[in-house]
Motif scaffolding. Structure first.
Motif, PDB file in Angstrom:
ATOM      1  N   ILE A 187      18.086 -13.632  -8.817  1.00 28.71           N
ATOM      2  CA  ILE A 187      17.074 -12.622  -9.094  1.00 28.71           C
ATOM      3  C   ILE A 187      17.020 -11.675  -7.905  1.00 28.71           C
ATOM      4  O   ILE A 187      17.380 -12.049  -6.794  1.00 28.71           O
ATOM      5  N   THR A 188      16.617 -10.441  -8.158  1.00 27.36           N
ATOM      6  CA  THR A 188      16.603  -9.420  -7.103  1.00 27.36           C
ATOM      7  C   THR A 188      15.172  -8.933  -6.885  1.00 27.36           C
ATOM      8  O   THR A 188      14.540  -8.453  -7.832  1.00 27.36           O
ATOM      9  N   PRO A 189      14.663  -9.057  -5.660  1.00 28.01           N
ATOM     10  CA  PRO A 189      13.306  -8.555  -5.403  1.00 28.01           C
ATOM     11  C   PRO A 189      13.304  -7.022  -5.339  1.00 28.01           C
ATOM     12  O   PRO A 189      14.303  -6.399  -5.002  1.00 28.01           O
ATOM     13  N   PHE A 190      12.196  -6.437  -5.704  1.00 28.01           N
ATOM     14  CA  PHE A 190      12.054  -4.988  -5.555  1.00 28.01           C
ATOM     15  C   PHE A 190      10.628  -4.662  -5.104  1.00 28.01           C
ATOM     16  O   PHE A 190       9.699  -5.435  -5.331  1.00 28.01           O
ATOM     17  N   LEU A 191      10.484  -3.523  -4.455  1.00 28.45           N
ATOM     18  CA  LEU A 191       9.185  -3.016  -4.021  1.00 28.45           C
ATOM     19  C   LEU A 191       8.746  -1.988  -5.055  1.00 28.45           C
ATOM     20  O   LEU A 191       9.435  -0.990  -5.286  1.00 28.45           O
ATOM     21  N   GLN A 192       7.626  -2.264  -5.695  1.00 35.27           N
ATOM     22  CA  GLN A 192       7.156  -1.371  -6.752  1.00 35.27           C
ATOM     23  C   GLN A 192       6.399  -0.183  -6.172  1.00 35.27           C
ATOM     24  O   GLN A 192       6.667   0.964  -6.522  1.00 35.27           O
ATOM     25  N   CYS A 193       5.435  -0.456  -5.305  1.00 33.00           N
ATOM     26  CA  CYS A 193       4.686   0.640  -4.684  1.00 33.00           C
ATOM     27  C   CYS A 193       3.914   0.114  -3.480  1.00 33.00           C
ATOM     28  O   CYS A 193       3.736  -1.086  -3.324  1.00 33.00           O
ATOM     29  N   VAL A 194       3.480   1.046  -2.647  1.00 34.26           N
ATOM     30  CA  VAL A 194       2.644   0.732  -1.489  1.00 34.26           C
ATOM     31  C   VAL A 194       1.418   1.638  -1.583  1.00 34.26           C
ATOM     32  O   VAL A 194       1.537   2.834  -1.841  1.00 34.26           O
ATOM     33  N   GLU A 195       0.239   1.055  -1.381  1.00 38.67           N
ATOM     34  CA  GLU A 195      -0.987   1.855  -1.456  1.00 38.67           C
ATOM     35  C   GLU A 195      -1.883   1.556  -0.254  1.00 38.67           C
ATOM     36  O   GLU A 195      -1.846   0.455   0.284  1.00 38.67           O
ATOM     37  N   PRO A 196      -2.623   2.554   0.160  1.00 35.76           N
ATOM     38  CA  PRO A 196      -3.523   2.338   1.297  1.00 35.76           C
ATOM     39  C   PRO A 196      -4.655   1.391   0.905  1.00 35.76           C
ATOM     40  O   PRO A 196      -5.095   1.361  -0.235  1.00 35.76           O
ATOM     41  N   SER A 197      -5.103   0.611   1.888  1.00 35.87           N
ATOM     42  CA  SER A 197      -6.216  -0.312   1.661  1.00 35.87           C
ATOM     43  C   SER A 197      -6.934  -0.520   2.985  1.00 35.87           C
ATOM     44  O   SER A 197      -6.429  -1.233   3.852  1.00 35.87           O
ATOM     45  N   GLY A 198      -8.077   0.105   3.146  1.00 41.14           N
ATOM     46  CA  GLY A 198      -8.829  -0.026   4.385  1.00 41.14           C
ATOM     47  C   GLY A 198      -7.997   0.438   5.567  1.00 41.14           C
ATOM     48  O   GLY A 198      -7.498   1.561   5.595  1.00 41.14           O
ATOM     49  N   ASP A 199      -7.814  -0.464   6.548  1.00 38.14           N
ATOM     50  CA  ASP A 199      -7.033  -0.129   7.734  1.00 38.14           C
ATOM     51  C   ASP A 199      -5.543  -0.453   7.577  1.00 38.14           C
ATOM     52  O   ASP A 199      -4.786  -0.370   8.539  1.00 38.14           O
ATOM     53  N   GLY A 200      -5.122  -0.854   6.385  1.00 38.94           N
ATOM     54  CA  GLY A 200      -3.722  -1.246   6.205  1.00 38.94           C
ATOM     55  C   GLY A 200      -3.151  -0.760   4.888  1.00 38.94           C
ATOM     56  O   GLY A 200      -3.634   0.207   4.296  1.00 38.94           O
ATOM     57  N   LEU A 201      -2.162  -1.441   4.442  1.00 37.07           N
ATOM     58  CA  LEU A 201      -1.472  -1.106   3.201  1.00 37.07           C
ATOM     59  C   LEU A 201      -1.342  -2.351   2.333  1.00 37.07           C
ATOM     60  O   LEU A 201      -1.298  -3.466   2.825  1.00 37.07           O
ATOM     61  N   ILE A 202      -1.267  -2.145   1.040  1.00 37.71           N
ATOM     62  CA  ILE A 202      -0.970  -3.229   0.098  1.00 37.71           C
ATOM     63  C   ILE A 202       0.367  -2.886  -0.549  1.00 37.71           C
ATOM     64  O   ILE A 202       0.534  -1.784  -1.098  1.00 37.71           O
ATOM     65  N   ALA A 203       1.303  -3.806  -0.476  1.00 39.28           N
ATOM     66  CA  ALA A 203       2.619  -3.617  -1.097  1.00 39.28           C
ATOM     67  C   ALA A 203       2.681  -4.466  -2.362  1.00 39.28           C
ATOM     68  O   ALA A 203       2.258  -5.619  -2.382  1.00 39.28           O
ATOM     69  N   HIS A 204       3.234  -3.928  -3.428  1.00 43.04           N
ATOM     70  CA  HIS A 204       3.394  -4.628  -4.712  1.00 43.04           C
ATOM     71  C   HIS A 204       4.886  -4.881  -4.928  1.00 43.04           C
ATOM     72  O   HIS A 204       5.677  -3.940  -5.011  1.00 43.04           O
ATOM     73  N   PHE A 205       5.238  -6.166  -5.002  1.00 43.71           N
ATOM     74  CA  PHE A 205       6.634  -6.575  -5.186  1.00 43.71           C
ATOM     75  C   PHE A 205       6.823  -7.189  -6.555  1.00 43.71           C
ATOM     76  O   PHE A 205       5.885  -7.662  -7.189  1.00 43.71           O
ATOM     77  N   GLY A 206       8.057  -7.204  -6.994  1.00 43.22           N
ATOM     78  CA  GLY A 206       8.435  -7.866  -8.243  1.00 43.22           C
ATOM     79  C   GLY A 206       9.860  -8.377  -8.124  1.00 43.22           C
ATOM     80  O   GLY A 206      10.487  -8.274  -7.056  1.00 43.22           O
ATOM     81  N   TYR A 207      10.362  -8.909  -9.194  1.00 43.23           N
ATOM     82  CA  TYR A 207      11.734  -9.423  -9.235  1.00 43.23           C
ATOM     83  C   TYR A 207      12.406  -8.975 -10.514  1.00 43.23           C
ATOM     84  O   TYR A 207      11.806  -9.000 -11.586  1.00 43.23           O
ATOM     85  N   ASP A 208      13.665  -8.559 -10.413  1.00 38.99           N
ATOM     86  CA  ASP A 208      14.498  -8.322 -11.593  1.00 38.99           C
ATOM     87  C   ASP A 208      15.220  -9.628 -11.885  1.00 38.99           C
ATOM     88  O   ASP A 208      15.867 -10.206 -11.003  1.00 38.99           O
ATOM     89  N   ASN A 209      15.096 -10.122 -13.101  1.00 39.50           N
ATOM     90  CA  ASN A 209      15.713 -11.388 -13.497  1.00 39.50           C
ATOM     91  C   ASN A 209      16.754 -11.113 -14.590  1.00 39.50           C
ATOM     92  O   ASN A 209      16.403 -10.811 -15.727  1.00 39.50           O
ATOM     93  N   PRO A 210      18.065 -11.242 -14.279  1.00 44.63           N
ATOM     94  CA  PRO A 210      19.096 -11.000 -15.285  1.00 44.63           C
ATOM     95  C   PRO A 210      19.327 -12.204 -16.205  1.00 44.63           C
ATOM     96  O   PRO A 210      20.173 -12.153 -17.093  1.00 44.63           O
ATOM     97  N   ASN A 211      18.566 -13.277 -16.029  1.00 41.98           N
ATOM     98  CA  ASN A 211      18.764 -14.495 -16.804  1.00 41.98           C
ATOM     99  C   ASN A 211      17.996 -14.455 -18.117  1.00 41.98           C
ATOM    100  O   ASN A 211      17.021 -13.731 -18.262  1.00 41.98           O
ATOM    101  N   ASP A 212      18.429 -15.299 -19.070  1.00 40.97           N
ATOM    102  CA  ASP A 212      17.739 -15.397 -20.358  1.00 40.97           C
ATOM    103  C   ASP A 212      16.445 -16.190 -20.245  1.00 40.97           C
ATOM    104  O   ASP A 212      15.579 -16.081 -21.089  1.00 40.97           O
ATOM    105  N   ALA A 213      16.334 -17.020 -19.210  1.00 32.02           N
ATOM    106  CA  ALA A 213      15.143 -17.853 -19.020  1.00 32.02           C
ATOM    107  C   ALA A 213      14.464 -17.485 -17.710  1.00 32.02           C
ATOM    108  O   ALA A 213      15.057 -16.829 -16.851  1.00 32.02           O
ATOM    109  N   ALA A 214      13.240 -17.934 -17.568  1.00 31.00           N
ATOM    110  CA  ALA A 214      12.495 -17.674 -16.333  1.00 31.00           C
ATOM    111  C   ALA A 214      13.150 -18.404 -15.167  1.00 31.00           C
ATOM    112  O   ALA A 214      13.622 -19.530 -15.309  1.00 31.00           O
TER     113      ALA A 214
END
Length: 134
Positions: free
Chosen positions: A94-121
């Motif tokens: 599986i390949t991780p990816f960064l979906q987006c980064v958004e400001p949050s208070g004094d820092g940032l929140i990063a949203h990650f996901g995974y691309d899964n080329p398999n038929d099953a989880a």
């Protein structure tokens, strides 16, 4: 006739022997008493293929063999050396990816996901170098 004779060594559980066959079907050296499961079970025994012999009355008889399972046959066919079972195929990674980064208070929140080329989880089991899974 070639058999795989059980040893007492877990590093080398079988050795090749070629005992003579008596007219009672017995193998020289008492190998028919070396009955037991396949290695690594406690008290493992010889691997003896089925064989034909001529008894004291001149009749052809057949000995059915000991431990002549698929695994026993594979070991016998490999010169009495254990055969490593094939490893199951590994799924494509599986390949991780960064979906987006958004400001949050004094820092940032990063949203990650995974691309899964398999038929099953597929569940991630380790993090790529330099990252931390959470």
């Amino acid at each position: 006739m070639r058999i795989c004779h059980a040893t007492a060594s877990e590093e080398n559980p079988y050795v090749t022997e070629e005992p003579a066959i008596g007219n009672n079907g017995d193998l020289q050296g008492g190998h028919l008493n070396h009955r037991g499961p396949l290695f690594l079970e406690p008290g493992w025994g010889d691997i003896i293929p089925p064989y034909a012999y001529v008894d004291a009355n001149g009749q052809t008889q057949t000995f059915p063999g000991y431990s002549w399972t698929n695994e026993g046959q594979a070991t016998w066919g490999n010169g009495c050396d254990l055969v490593e079972p094939p490893q199951p195929p590994q799924p494509p990674p599986i390949t991780p990816f960064l979906q987006c980064v958004e400001p949050s208070g004094d820092g940032l929140i990063a949203h990650f996901g995974y691309d899964n080329p398999n038929d099953a989880a597929v569940t991630p089991t380790s993090s790529p170098a330099g990252t931390t899974a959470s």
